[in-house]
Write a protein that holds these residues in place. Structure first.
Motif, PDB file in Angstrom:
ATOM      1  N   ARG A 204     -17.342   3.874 -42.653  1.00  0.00           N
ATOM      2  CA  ARG A 204     -18.347   2.814 -42.576  1.00  0.00           C
ATOM      3  C   ARG A 204     -18.187   1.876 -41.391  1.00  0.00           C
ATOM      4  NH1 ARG A 204     -17.252   2.905 -48.381  1.00  0.00           N
ATOM      5  NH2 ARG A 204     -19.035   3.850 -49.424  1.00  0.00           N
ATOM      6  N   THR A 205     -17.072   1.937 -40.693  1.00  0.00           N
ATOM      7  CA  THR A 205     -16.824   0.980 -39.621  1.00  0.00           C
ATOM      8  C   THR A 205     -16.394   1.696 -38.350  1.00  0.00           C
ATOM      9  OG1 THR A 205     -14.469   0.692 -40.113  1.00  0.00           O
ATOM     10  CG2 THR A 205     -16.029  -0.696 -41.340  1.00  0.00           C
ATOM     11  N   VAL A 206     -16.464   0.956 -37.238  1.00  0.00           N
ATOM     12  CA  VAL A 206     -15.975   1.492 -35.969  1.00  0.00           C
ATOM     13  C   VAL A 206     -14.479   1.788 -36.067  1.00  0.00           C
ATOM     14  CG1 VAL A 206     -15.630   0.960 -33.520  1.00  0.00           C
ATOM     15  CG2 VAL A 206     -17.774   0.347 -34.650  1.00  0.00           C
ATOM     16  N   GLU A 207     -13.766   0.942 -36.802  1.00  0.00           N
ATOM     17  CA  GLU A 207     -12.327   1.173 -36.983  1.00  0.00           C
ATOM     18  C   GLU A 207     -12.069   2.474 -37.735  1.00  0.00           C
ATOM     19  OE1 GLU A 207     -13.017  -2.947 -35.934  1.00  0.00           O
ATOM     20  OE2 GLU A 207     -13.901  -1.687 -37.506  1.00  0.00           O
ATOM     21  N   ASP A 208     -12.886   2.762 -38.750  1.00  0.00           N
ATOM     22  CA  ASP A 208     -12.764   4.040 -39.459  1.00  0.00           C
ATOM     23  C   ASP A 208     -12.952   5.200 -38.481  1.00  0.00           C
ATOM     24  OD1 ASP A 208     -12.465   2.753 -41.923  1.00  0.00           O
ATOM     25  OD2 ASP A 208     -14.590   2.947 -42.454  1.00  0.00           O
ATOM     26  N   ALA A 209     -14.013   5.121 -37.689  1.00  0.00           N
ATOM     27  CA  ALA A 209     -14.289   6.192 -36.727  1.00  0.00           C
ATOM     28  C   ALA A 209     -13.141   6.345 -35.741  1.00  0.00           C
ATOM     29  CB  ALA A 209     -15.592   5.909 -35.997  1.00  0.00           C
ATOM     30  N   ALA A 210     -12.617   5.232 -35.266  1.00  0.00           N
ATOM     31  CA  ALA A 210     -11.519   5.276 -34.303  1.00  0.00           C
ATOM     32  C   ALA A 210     -10.289   5.964 -34.882  1.00  0.00           C
ATOM     33  CB  ALA A 210     -11.164   3.856 -33.853  1.00  0.00           C
ATOM     34  N   ALA A 211     -10.015   5.715 -36.153  1.00  0.00           N
ATOM     35  CA  ALA A 211      -8.838   6.314 -36.780  1.00  0.00           C
ATOM     36  C   ALA A 211      -8.950   7.839 -36.837  1.00  0.00           C
ATOM     37  CB  ALA A 211      -8.649   5.747 -38.184  1.00  0.00           C
ATOM     38  N   TYR A 212     -10.120   8.340 -37.203  1.00  0.00           N
ATOM     39  CA  TYR A 212     -10.289   9.795 -37.280  1.00  0.00           C
ATOM     40  C   TYR A 212     -10.318  10.431 -35.890  1.00  0.00           C
ATOM     41  CZ  TYR A 212     -11.017   9.615 -42.293  1.00  0.00           C
ATOM     42  OH  TYR A 212     -10.830   9.433 -43.646  1.00  0.00           O
ATOM     43  N   LEU A 213     -10.964   9.782 -34.947  1.00  0.00           N
ATOM     44  CA  LEU A 213     -10.979  10.323 -33.590  1.00  0.00           C
ATOM     45  C   LEU A 213      -9.584  10.310 -32.982  1.00  0.00           C
ATOM     46  CD1 LEU A 213     -14.296   8.798 -32.246  1.00  0.00           C
ATOM     47  CD2 LEU A 213     -13.812  11.226 -32.649  1.00  0.00           C
ATOM     48  N   GLY A 214      -8.826   9.255 -33.251  1.00  0.00           N
ATOM     49  CA  GLY A 214      -7.459   9.192 -32.752  1.00  0.00           C
ATOM     50  C   GLY A 214      -6.597  10.311 -33.308  1.00  0.00           C
ATOM     51  N   LEU A 215      -6.793  10.608 -34.585  1.00  0.00           N
ATOM     52  CA  LEU A 215      -6.036  11.696 -35.204  1.00  0.00           C
ATOM     53  C   LEU A 215      -6.412  13.041 -34.589  1.00  0.00           C
ATOM     54  CD1 LEU A 215      -3.993  12.241 -37.497  1.00  0.00           C
ATOM     55  CD2 LEU A 215      -5.943  12.584 -39.017  1.00  0.00           C
TER      56      LEU A 215
END
Length: 256
Positions: A204-215
């Motif tokens: 739901r958030t940019v932070e959520d997206a960042a975490a998955y992309l970082g992984l």
């Protein structure tokens, strides 16, 4: 995360988004609204994901935009009526679906019948081959056990999945970073860079997206996550991405 970093994530994630409406009360008017949101001032999302009955409508509305049409089969239960699943898949492709998100028969898998689950995926793959991408939904929040999530991922890929997807978004626990890591590690172990990954549910958030992309960057390499190999299954996150790009505050919304 700095403002510039957040904007970079938002731009990247927007192009990887499967904008989704799988609500039980979805209507043709809601699909028109979904399709209107799919092309933004910052570019188009990768796909819209909706129920099979709306495929033809979305195909007409989004013609010429480059946005792909994804639909779900054997959804959400992951049942065992393979003949019905094959018929549903064929009809969706005839209506214009570019991508099929098929729910693994995860209960059969957990009951000690992995062969049934694998064979069902293989039969769906035979229908989609050369016609539509096949994303296999594992329902990791119900499988739970890491070793079993790993085994289910291996089964799906062996049976022909073009993508493996975490969740339907319809159970208590959907996408998690823990499940994502396992699934990405299995993809990496195959040595095949063409098998994709899709976290879905609760993003739901940019932070959520960042975490998955970082992984994904960590496990698969920084150039791997692109629309052909990585998608987010979400509805609410689009508002958060656009708000970030426009320097507005948004809580990411709610939804699948």
């Amino acid at each position: 995360m700095s403002s510039d970093d957040a904007k970079a994530v938002a731009r990247r994630a927007l192009a990887l988004l499967d904008l989704t409406d799988l609500s039980e009360t979805c209507t043709p008017a809601a699909i028109d609204r979904l399709c209107a949101r799919a092309v933004t001032p910052y570019g188009a999302v990768a796909a819209v994901c909706l129920y099979p009955r709306f495929v033809a409508q979305a195909k007409r509305v989004l013609a010429g935009t480059g946005v792909r049409i994804a639909t779900v089969v054997n959804f959400p239960a992951g049942g065992e009526d393979t003949a019905a699943v094959l018929e549903e898949t064929a009809r969706a492709i005839e209506d214009g679906a570019d991508e099929i998100d098929h729910v693994l028969a995860w209960r059969a898998f957990l009951e000690g019948r992995p062969g049934f689950a694998e064979t069902q995926v293989a039969r769906v793959k035979a229908v989609t081959a050369g016609r539509a991408k096949l994303k296999v939904i594992l329902e990791t929040g119900e499988i739970v056990d890491p070793d079993k999530i790993r085994a289910a991922t291996e089964i799906a890929i062996a049976a022909g999945a073009d993508f493996v997807k975490t969740s339907t978004g319809k159970v208590k626990v959907n996408a998690t970073l823990e499940a994502a890591r396992i699934m990405l590690e299995v993809i990496a172990a195959t040595g095949r860079g063409d098998v994709g990954f899709k976290p879905a549910g609760g993003i739901r958030t940019v932070e959520d997206a960042a975490a998955y992309l970082g992984l994904a960057d960590q496990i698969m390499g920084s150039g791997w996550a692109r629309p052909s190999t990585f998608r987010f299954g979400a509805s609410g996150v689009l508002d958060a991405l656009i708000a970030t790009l426009e320097d507005r505050v948004d809580d990411g919304g709610t939804g699948y």
